[in-house]
Scaffold this active site. Structure first.
Site, PDB file in Angstrom:
ATOM      1  N   ASP A   9      -5.328   6.965   9.772  1.00  0.00           N
ATOM      2  CA  ASP A   9      -5.023   5.662  10.376  1.00  0.00           C
ATOM      3  C   ASP A   9      -3.641   5.625  11.009  1.00  0.00           C
ATOM      4  O   ASP A   9      -3.291   4.667  11.709  1.00  0.00           O
ATOM      5  CB  ASP A   9      -5.173   4.533   9.359  1.00  0.00           C
ATOM      6  CG  ASP A   9      -4.228   4.663   8.162  1.00  0.00           C
ATOM      7  OD1 ASP A   9      -3.304   5.495   8.199  1.00  0.00           O
ATOM      8  OD2 ASP A   9      -4.419   3.912   7.178  1.00  0.00           O
TER       9      ASP A   9
ATOM     10  N   ASN B   8       4.018  -5.443   5.714  1.00  0.00           N
ATOM     11  CA  ASN B   8       2.868  -6.222   6.171  1.00  0.00           C
ATOM     12  C   ASN B   8       3.291  -7.520   6.848  1.00  0.00           C
ATOM     13  O   ASN B   8       2.579  -8.016   7.723  1.00  0.00           O
ATOM     14  CB  ASN B   8       1.931  -6.511   4.992  1.00  0.00           C
ATOM     15  CG  ASN B   8       1.176  -5.274   4.550  1.00  0.00           C
ATOM     16  OD1 ASN B   8       0.630  -4.539   5.370  1.00  0.00           O
ATOM     17  ND2 ASN B   8       1.162  -5.013   3.243  1.00  0.00           N
TER      18      ASN B   8
ATOM     19  N   SER C 107       0.806  -1.222   0.000  1.00  0.00           N
ATOM     20  CA  SER C 107       0.000   0.000   0.000  1.00  0.00           C
ATOM     21  C   SER C 107       0.835   1.266   0.000  1.00  0.00           C
ATOM     22  O   SER C 107       0.379   2.312  -0.481  1.00  0.00           O
ATOM     23  CB  SER C 107      -0.933   0.008   1.213  1.00  0.00           C
ATOM     24  OG  SER C 107      -0.191  -0.085   2.429  1.00  0.00           O
TER      25      SER C 107
ATOM     26  N   HIS D  65      -0.599   5.014   6.913  1.00  0.00           N
ATOM     27  CA  HIS D  65      -0.362   5.295   5.497  1.00  0.00           C
ATOM     28  C   HIS D  65      -0.084   6.780   5.262  1.00  0.00           C
ATOM     29  O   HIS D  65      -0.821   7.635   5.745  1.00  0.00           O
ATOM     30  CB  HIS D  65      -1.564   4.870   4.663  1.00  0.00           C
ATOM     31  CG  HIS D  65      -1.835   3.404   4.700  1.00  0.00           C
ATOM     32  ND1 HIS D  65      -2.742   2.830   5.559  1.00  0.00           N
ATOM     33  CD2 HIS D  65      -1.278   2.387   3.988  1.00  0.00           C
ATOM     34  CE1 HIS D  65      -2.752   1.521   5.375  1.00  0.00           C
ATOM     35  NE2 HIS D  65      -1.872   1.230   4.425  1.00  0.00           N
TER      36      HIS D  65
ATOM     37  N   GLY E 162      -1.837  -4.365   0.942  1.00  0.00           N
ATOM     38  CA  GLY E 162      -1.928  -5.546   1.788  1.00  0.00           C
ATOM     39  C   GLY E 162      -0.987  -6.669   1.428  1.00  0.00           C
ATOM     40  O   GLY E 162      -0.964  -7.701   2.107  1.00  0.00           O
TER      41      GLY E 162
END
Length: 207
Positions: free
Chosen positions: A177, A96, A30, A180, A67
């Site tokens: 969040d 991740n 991402s 990101h 992801g």
């Protein structure tokens, strides 16, 4: 007339305005897939713009998937190499893996396999590392980061050790969040990658 044309070509070459064609494949998650921001605002799109502005006949292929893990990237890479035949492969994967607590040994094996596949295809490779959030504990974070250093050293390839340098932890550059980067952060991400990427480019003189 021929003499004038030759002089013009030599002048362009001297100024670095003519560069060999280059195809760059970015295999990421991402952080490179322009998550929740316009795709044209992402650092990969900005890379294409920078290359064009510096005289490169460049194709930049963004093969990043939100992801994705090193396992997923390892599975996807062979087909991407065959399809795009890149001159340079930028591998931005592993974050991740760390966030999900996957075994570090598996992450390292997958990164090594991707680097080996790209090198075996004749591409130059740049490995991009990330730092995990502080709540993962100093010991695990250090071991996680060391994986990227070890892979880069063992394969003698350049490494961007801190992709999120100057971005992570800066609320003005992060989405809500806290994970990101937002659109305003994308030029900084490109600047973090550029010093290691530029020397891999044909005729690039570090401008």
């Amino acid at each position: 007339m021929l003499r004038i044309l030759l002089a013009a070509v030599l002048l362009c070459l001297a100024q670095g305005a003519v560069a060999a064609p280059v195809t760059i494949l970015v295999l990421g998650d991402s952080l490179s897939a322009a998550y929740e921001i316009p795709r044209e605002a992402g650092w990969v799109a900005l890379l294409r713009e920078r290359l064009t502005s510096r005289g490169h006949d460049a194709e930049v292929v963004n093969a990043s998937i939100t992801g994705d893990t090193t396992r997923g990237g390892r599975a996807r890479l062979p087909a991407a190499l065959e399809r795009h035949d890149p001159d340079i492969v930028v591998i931005e994967l592993g974050g991740n893996d760390g966030l999900r607590g996957l075994p570090l040994a598996e992450t390292r094996r997958n990164l090594e396999a991707m680097v080996d596949a790209a090198l075996g295809h004749g591409a130059r490779v740049l490995l991009v590392g990330v730092r995990l959030p502080s709540n993962y504990g100093a010991a695990f974070i250090e071991r996680f980061q060391q994986v990227f250093h070890d892979v880069a050293e063992s394969r003698d390839i350049p490494l961007v050790p801190k992709f999120l340098k100057g971005v992570g932890g800066n609320r003005a550059l992060m989405q809500d969040d806290g994970v990101h980067p937002n659109a305003a952060a994308q030029p900084r991400l490109l600047d973090n990658v550029w010093p290691q990427l530029a020397p891999l480019l044909p005729t690039e003189q570090g401008r």
